[in-house]
Design a protein around this motif. Sequence first.
Motif, PDB file in Angstrom:
ATOM      1  N   SER A  98      -0.357  -3.293   5.027  1.00 52.99           N
ATOM      2  CA  SER A  98      -0.717  -2.479   5.517  1.00 52.99           C
ATOM      3  C   SER A  98      -0.455  -1.154   5.677  1.00 52.99           C
ATOM      4  N   ILE A  99       0.456  -0.535   4.698  1.00 56.69           N
ATOM      5  CA  ILE A  99       0.258   0.651   4.842  1.00 56.69           C
ATOM      6  C   ILE A  99      -0.298   1.504   3.728  1.00 56.69           C
ATOM      7  N   THR A 100      -0.896   2.401   4.326  1.00 55.93           N
ATOM      8  CA  THR A 100      -2.002   3.462   2.873  1.00 55.93           C
ATOM      9  C   THR A 100      -0.877   4.595   2.747  1.00 55.93           C
ATOM     10  N   LYS A 101       0.029   5.178   3.508  1.00 55.12           N
ATOM     11  CA  LYS A 101       0.606   6.366   3.304  1.00 55.12           C
ATOM     12  C   LYS A 101       2.588   5.952   3.181  1.00 55.12           C
ATOM     13  N   ILE A 102       3.015   6.614   2.323  1.00 55.80           N
ATOM     14  CA  ILE A 102       4.436   6.703   2.712  1.00 55.80           C
ATOM     15  C   ILE A 102       5.495   7.648   3.051  1.00 55.80           C
ATOM     16  N   GLU A 103       5.617   8.188   4.271  1.00 58.80           N
ATOM     17  CA  GLU A 103       6.270   9.551   4.008  1.00 58.80           C
ATOM     18  C   GLU A 103       7.870  10.015   3.416  1.00 58.80           C
ATOM     19  N   THR A 104       8.007   9.315   3.689  1.00 54.84           N
ATOM     20  CA  THR A 104       9.546   9.359   2.816  1.00 54.84           C
ATOM     21  C   THR A 104       9.918   7.937   2.143  1.00 54.84           C
TER      22      THR A 104
END
Length: 113
Positions: A22-28
Amino acid sequence: MHEIGVMMEVVKTVENFAKKNSITKIETLVLQIGELSSMIPRYIEACFPAAVDGTLLQDTKLKIEVLPGNAMCKKCNKVFNLIENNNKCPHCESREWEILSGREFMIKEIVAC
């Protein structure tokens, strides 16, 4: 350049991981690439924007850690870097060695926002 195909598979793998968690944004995204692998870091960096375009990772920052191509000499048991020493043990000048590291290509870390 086979790096684009590899990066597209990395993007699929990371997107599947993100969906399952349920991750909607990945920074790195942090990749580890061995000096002795067939992947060339600057080509991976060049392919990254095309591979992530239109995906969950399109705003993700790519970090690459280059792992040394180290070997252990079979004659004197010293560990040394193959590239820096032209495939020859700097201690005894033997060319008989066993690779310890440097062939890796892996996803080390996914940093979510």
